[in-house]
Design an enzyme around this catalytic site. Structure first.
Site, PDB file in Angstrom:
ATOM      1  N   HIS A 122       0.801  -1.231   0.000  1.00 25.31           N
ATOM      2  CA  HIS A 122       0.000   0.000   0.000  1.00 25.31           C
ATOM      3  C   HIS A 122       0.832   1.278   0.000  1.00 25.31           C
ATOM      4  CE1 HIS A 122      -3.619  -2.463   1.726  1.00 25.31           C
ATOM      5  NE2 HIS A 122      -3.433  -2.677   0.445  1.00 25.31           N
ATOM      6  N   THR A 195      -3.623  -8.450  10.799  1.00 25.30           N
ATOM      7  CA  THR A 195      -4.484  -7.862   9.761  1.00 25.30           C
ATOM      8  C   THR A 195      -5.893  -8.428   9.889  1.00 25.30           C
ATOM      9  OG1 THR A 195      -4.905  -7.609   7.392  1.00 25.30           O
ATOM     10  CG2 THR A 195      -3.630  -9.547   8.037  1.00 25.30           C
TER      11      THR A 195
HETATM   12  P1  OAD Z   1      -7.206  -3.297  10.469  1.00 24.79           P
HETATM   13  O1  OAD Z   1      -7.327  -2.133  11.379  1.00 24.79           O
HETATM   14  O2  OAD Z   1      -8.340  -3.589   9.562  1.00 24.79           O
HETATM   15  O3  OAD Z   1      -6.950  -4.605  11.314  1.00 24.79           O
HETATM   16  C1  OAD Z   1      -5.995  -4.650  12.342  1.00 24.79           C
HETATM   17  C2  OAD Z   1      -5.989  -6.035  12.908  1.00 24.79           C
HETATM   18  O4  OAD Z   1      -4.980  -6.096  13.905  1.00 24.79           O
HETATM   19  C3  OAD Z   1      -7.290  -6.461  13.581  1.00 24.79           C
HETATM   20  O5  OAD Z   1      -7.667  -7.735  13.090  1.00 24.79           O
HETATM   21  C4  OAD Z   1      -6.937  -6.532  15.072  1.00 24.79           C
HETATM   22  O6  OAD Z   1      -7.613  -7.588  15.743  1.00 24.79           O
HETATM   23  C5  OAD Z   1      -5.453  -6.835  15.001  1.00 24.79           C
HETATM   24  N1  OAD Z   1      -4.671  -6.401  16.160  1.00 24.79           N
HETATM   25  C6  OAD Z   1      -4.874  -5.366  17.019  1.00 24.79           C
HETATM   26  N2  OAD Z   1      -3.893  -5.292  17.919  1.00 24.79           N
HETATM   27  C7  OAD Z   1      -3.019  -6.295  17.635  1.00 24.79           C
HETATM   28  C8  OAD Z   1      -1.794  -6.733  18.187  1.00 24.79           C
HETATM   29  N3  OAD Z   1      -1.226  -6.116  19.251  1.00 24.79           N
HETATM   30  N4  OAD Z   1      -1.178  -7.798  17.610  1.00 24.79           N
HETATM   31  C9  OAD Z   1      -1.715  -8.430  16.542  1.00 24.79           C
HETATM   32  N5  OAD Z   1      -2.882  -8.052  15.975  1.00 24.79           N
HETATM   33  C10 OAD Z   1      -3.522  -6.992  16.510  1.00 24.79           C
HETATM   34  O7  OAD Z   1      -5.826  -3.124   9.663  1.00 24.79           O
HETATM   35  P2  OAD Z   1      -5.357  -3.842   8.316  1.00 24.79           P
HETATM   36  O8  OAD Z   1      -5.829  -5.236   8.259  1.00 24.79           O
HETATM   37  O9  OAD Z   1      -3.905  -3.577   8.207  1.00 24.79           O
HETATM   38  O10 OAD Z   1      -5.485   0.279   3.562  1.00 24.79           O
HETATM   39  O11 OAD Z   1      -6.131  -2.989   7.251  1.00 24.79           O
HETATM   40  C11 OAD Z   1      -5.915  -3.251   5.895  1.00 24.79           C
HETATM   41  C12 OAD Z   1      -5.949  -1.985   5.106  1.00 24.79           C
HETATM   42  O12 OAD Z   1      -7.160  -1.279   5.385  1.00 24.79           O
HETATM   43  C13 OAD Z   1      -4.868  -0.980   5.467  1.00 24.79           C
HETATM   44  O13 OAD Z   1      -3.641  -1.234   4.808  1.00 24.79           O
HETATM   45  C14 OAD Z   1      -5.466   0.296   4.990  1.00 24.79           C
HETATM   46  C15 OAD Z   1      -6.849   0.124   5.562  1.00 24.79           C
HETATM   47  O14 OAD Z   1      -7.850   0.864   4.982  1.00 24.79           O
HETATM   48  C16 OAD Z   1      -5.175   1.336   2.851  1.00 24.79           C
HETATM   49  O15 OAD Z   1      -4.885   2.400   3.371  1.00 24.79           O
HETATM   50  C17 OAD Z   1      -5.220   1.106   1.383  1.00 24.79           C
END
Ligand code: OAD
Length: 250
Positions: A122, A195
């Site tokens: 990204h 994620t």
């Molecule tokens: P999300 O905010 O959707 O998900 C974060 C994940 O991390 C969730 O499943 C939480 O349960 C988990 N989480 C929280 N704390 C944690 C920890 N300490 N250890 C492990 N896991 C933990 O973020 P992404 O999946 O990265 O896109 O989101 C994907 C994309 O959506 C991003 O890259 C961004 C966003 O819109 C763009 O900007 C294009």
């Protein structure tokens, strides 16, 4: 740690020790322990603002200053953050086990931990691009000033607007980057870390890895959009889980 998570950690460590190829896909949760907000959690960025008002081409066309103010706020938060144990373990595996590391994060913390060959799906919050893609400013360039200057910043070549070099909603991923990620998904052990696995095509790498025969390991305190694909699930924080696995894979 429960007995079942101890067993799962031992299984993952043994699989990593025996693997010829390891790939990790990371999301915002990997940087949570560094104090950077995720997107969809309780205090997630998308809880306070609507993505389409800030992270789309239309948003930038309508109000480039507002979009830049949001990115500058995020840059300030990220600049003061430090990589955590999860970034350090993954970076070490890229160096010592030739692991492939794919991230959806734009924060630069994997790089600061010393990850090699990082595949950034990204883009990077520290890179910018000429909005008009003028011939001289066609490539992204790094500009990590905080604040970056007059908003919106201006292209040094054509004087037009400069935008953050990140992928916004509705925009395609760079094809070469996506192809490298797909190639890396064909591995022995595939870890999906922090994620929510709801944003595609990134989330599609997880079933791709499974279809290619990888042992799929999910590290996340909560269930995700692709939990059903995982062979091993660690309901733990990324820094704790990766530290525990690393301790068993000398
Ligand atoms: P999300 O905010 O959707 O998900 C974060 C994940 O991390 C969730 O499943 C939480 O349960 C988990 N989480 C929280 N704390 C944690 C920890 N300490 N250890 C492990 N896991 C933990 O973020 P992404 O999946 O990265 O896109 O989101 C994907 C994309 O959506 C991003 O890259 C961004 C966003 O819109 C763009 O900007 C294009």
């Amino acid at each position: 740690m429960t007995d079942s998570s101890r067993d799962a950690i031992e299984r993952v460590a043994a699989a990593i020790a025996a693997a010829r190829s390891i790939t990790a896909l990371t999301g915002a949760g990997v940087s949570a322990a560094s104090g950077i907000p995720t997107f969809r959690g309780e205090d997630g960025l998308w809880k306070n603002v609507r993505a389409e008002t800030l992270a789309t081409r239309e948003a930038f066309e309508n109000d480039p200053r507002l979009v830049w103010e949001w990115y500058e706020w995020r840059r300030t938060l990220i600049r003061d953050a430090q990589p955590n144990a999860a970034h350090h373990v993954l970076a070490e595996w890229t160096r010592t086990r030739s692991a492939s590391l794919i991230t959806q994060n734009v924060d630069g913390l994997h790089e600061r931990a010393g990850a090699e060959g990082l595949i950034r799906l990204h883009g990077s919050i520290w890179h910018v691009r000429c909005w008009d893609r003028c011939p001289a400013g066609g490539e992204d360039w790094r500009d990590d000033r905080v604040p970056i200057g007059t908003l919106p910043p201006r292209c040094p070549h054509c004087g037009g607007m400069v935008r953050p070099a990140v992928v916004w909603f509705g925009e395609p991923l760079d094809e070469a980057v996506l192809n490298s990620a797909r190639a890396a998904a064909a591995c022995d052990v595939f870890l999906t870390v922090g994620t929510s696995s709801v944003v595609y095509p990134a989330a599609g790498l997880i079933p791709d890895a499974k279809a290619a025969g990888a042992l799929v390991v999910e590290i996340n305190p909560d269930a995700t959009g692709t939990s059903h694909v995982a062979d091993v699930t660690l309901r733990m924080k990324a820094d704790e889980a990766l530290t525990a696995i690393h301790a068993l894979t000398p």
